[in-house]
Design a protein around this motif. Structure first.
Motif, PDB file in Angstrom:
ATOM      1  N   LYS A  48       1.145  -0.815   0.168  1.00 53.11           N
ATOM      2  CA  LYS A  48      -0.003   0.113   0.037  1.00 53.11           C
ATOM      3  C   LYS A  48       0.836   1.098   0.182  1.00 53.11           C
ATOM      4  O   LYS A  48       0.771   2.011  -0.852  1.00 53.11           O
ATOM      5  N   LEU A  49       1.847   1.704   0.982  1.00 53.73           N
ATOM      6  CA  LEU A  49       2.584   2.813   1.250  1.00 53.73           C
ATOM      7  C   LEU A  49       3.409   2.928  -0.155  1.00 53.73           C
ATOM      8  O   LEU A  49       4.164   3.556  -0.218  1.00 53.73           O
ATOM      9  N   GLU A  52       1.585   4.833  -5.981  1.00 53.69           N
ATOM     10  CA  GLU A  52       2.421   6.012  -6.441  1.00 53.69           C
ATOM     11  C   GLU A  52       0.484   7.266  -6.042  1.00 53.69           C
ATOM     12  O   GLU A  52       0.061   6.800  -6.429  1.00 53.69           O
ATOM     13  N   VAL A  53       1.158   8.197  -5.524  1.00 54.79           N
ATOM     14  CA  VAL A  53       0.442   9.393  -5.689  1.00 54.79           C
ATOM     15  C   VAL A  53       0.692  10.544  -6.140  1.00 54.79           C
ATOM     16  O   VAL A  53       2.271  10.210  -6.010  1.00 54.79           O
ATOM     17  N   MET A  62       3.322   6.493  -2.281  1.00 48.99           N
ATOM     18  CA  MET A  62       2.794   6.780  -0.682  1.00 48.99           C
ATOM     19  C   MET A  62       3.815   7.540   0.655  1.00 48.99           C
ATOM     20  O   MET A  62       3.939   8.577   1.140  1.00 48.99           O
ATOM     21  N   THR A  65       6.306  10.379   0.040  1.00 49.12           N
ATOM     22  CA  THR A  65       5.474  11.088  -0.188  1.00 49.12           C
ATOM     23  C   THR A  65       5.703  12.278   1.582  1.00 49.12           C
ATOM     24  O   THR A  65       5.948  13.171   1.429  1.00 49.12           O
ATOM     25  N   ASP A 140      -0.289   6.557   5.731  1.00 51.24           N
ATOM     26  CA  ASP A 140      -0.826   6.774   4.788  1.00 51.24           C
ATOM     27  C   ASP A 140      -1.811   7.341   4.486  1.00 51.24           C
ATOM     28  O   ASP A 140      -2.979   7.544   4.193  1.00 51.24           O
ATOM     29  N   LEU A 142      -2.545  12.287   4.802  1.00 47.14           N
ATOM     30  CA  LEU A 142      -1.722  13.289   3.878  1.00 47.14           C
ATOM     31  C   LEU A 142      -1.985  14.555   5.417  1.00 47.14           C
ATOM     32  O   LEU A 142      -2.349  14.870   4.396  1.00 47.14           O
ATOM     33  N   LEU A 273      -6.038   7.863   3.201  1.00 50.75           N
ATOM     34  CA  LEU A 273      -5.425   7.002   1.757  1.00 50.75           C
ATOM     35  C   LEU A 273      -5.638   5.632   1.412  1.00 50.75           C
ATOM     36  O   LEU A 273      -5.844   4.959   1.136  1.00 50.75           O
ATOM     37  N   LEU A 279      -8.335   6.753  -2.370  1.00 47.64           N
ATOM     38  CA  LEU A 279      -6.966   7.092  -3.355  1.00 47.64           C
ATOM     39  C   LEU A 279      -7.226   7.824  -4.461  1.00 47.64           C
ATOM     40  O   LEU A 279      -6.905   7.944  -4.848  1.00 47.64           O
ATOM     41  N   GLY A 283      -5.571  11.157  -3.726  1.00 50.03           N
ATOM     42  CA  GLY A 283      -3.790  10.408  -3.947  1.00 50.03           C
ATOM     43  C   GLY A 283      -3.566  11.011  -5.282  1.00 50.03           C
ATOM     44  O   GLY A 283      -2.268  11.193  -5.209  1.00 50.03           O
ATOM     45  N   PRO A 286      -2.471  15.459  -3.597  1.00 51.09           N
ATOM     46  CA  PRO A 286      -1.823  16.081  -1.999  1.00 51.09           C
ATOM     47  C   PRO A 286      -1.639  17.132  -2.119  1.00 51.09           C
ATOM     48  O   PRO A 286      -1.154  17.640  -0.778  1.00 51.09           O
TER      49      PRO A 286
END
Length: 299
Positions: A48-49, A52-53, A62, A65, A140, A142, A273, A279, A283, A286
């Motif tokens: 999950k981490l 891409e966001v 993620m 970021t 996860d 923001l 997210l 997401l 996503g 951000p």
């Protein structure tokens, strides 16, 4: 697994002197259950981490970021807490972090040997932390890290064991909106996260004081030594390590013990997210929520 540190001969002792008053602990051991369970085909087959966001022209995993924002707002002592559980992608996350953020000072990677939950992972990590204060950060979410220094200042002034960073302006699409109830003095009154609607209603009906509905922003600030003491008391009856969650177990237990839990209101969105829908909505944007604190709340 990394090798354990060797035992030293008696008498060869040195003391670690903390050079940073604050250690940021990034929770990176989640399985992505909500994200994958709801829509297997709509999310990539990566941890999950590492999804891409950010803008499509410049996407970033993620975890990248989040770490970039933490460093960018002046925090240098950071521990990333990963998991060895199958499906958590701990080694992949560690490889990425070392490759892209390993040059930053005071970065630690701490991998739990078995699932310990968010609270347990933090407790295990404290054996490697010397800072006075710890900041627990979901990997996860923001979170607007520009607001973190003000939250730390509020925590120090209030002298609470824990401060839960919340928002009273989460926006209509917020995860678990209104699931925290605050007393008029800003301390935490009730935690309704993780309860079903019937339970939440019974909790709400029993409250005899004026309260304000709020929403978790995911971040918890604590005194390192006090946190260790709290966790040990909470788990005193356990014969073996078991998962313990900070938000749904440890903090509600503290409230039942009569402990005063402080809160700090960032008054802006801090999107989680952890679901496919969220997401997709947040996503790619951000920058609206990170860096400088309060932002627009209409999403």
């Amino acid at each position: 697994m990394p090798e354990a540190l060797p035992r030293l001969r008696t008498g060869y002792i040195s003391t670690l002197i903390p050079t940073d008053p604050v250690e940021v602990l990034v929770l990176a051991g989640g399985m992505g259950t909500r994200l994958r369970g709801q829509a297997q085909k709509s999310v990539p087959a990566v941890p999950k981490l590492l999804m891409e966001v950010g803008p499509e022209t410049e996407p970033t995993p993620m975890i990248g970021t989040i770490l970039g924002e933490i460093y960018g707002n002046g925090f240098r002592a950071i521990s990333v807490l990963t998991s060895s559980a199958a499906g958590a992608g701990g080694s992949d996350i560690e490889t990425y972090v070392l490759a892209h953020h390993g040059h930053n000072a005071r970065l630690q990677l701490l991998r739990e040997a078995l699932p310990l939950g968010t609270a347990g992972a933090v407790y295990a990590a404290l054996a490697h932390v010397a800072a006075e204060l710890i900041v627990i950060v979901p990997g996860d979410t923001l979170f607007p890290f520009g607001a973190l220094q003000a939250a730390l200042t509020a925590h120090r002034r209030a002298s609470h064991s824990l401060t839960w960073v919340v928002t009273t302006r989460p926006g209509p699409a917020a995860q678990n909106a209104g699931r925290l109830l605050l007393n008029t003095d800003g301390t935490l009154c009730r935690v309704l996260e993780g309860l079903n609607a019937e339970d939440a209603g019974s909790e709400r009906s029993g409250i005899k004081v004026d309260v304000t509905e709020s929403t978790s922003a995911g971040v918890v600030i604590a005194n390192r030594i006090r946190y260790s003491s709290i966790f040990e008391k909470h788990t005193a009856g356990q014969s073996d390590p078991a998962p313990v969650d900070v938000y749904r177990q440890l903090v509600p237990w503290l409230l039942r013990q009569g402990e005063v839990i402080g809160t700090y209101d960032i008054r802006c969105s801090a999107p989680d997210l952890g679901t496919p829908e969220r997401l997709a909505v947040f996503g790619r944007t951000p920058s609206r929520y990170l860096s400088s604190g309060p932002r627009r709340t209409d999403l």
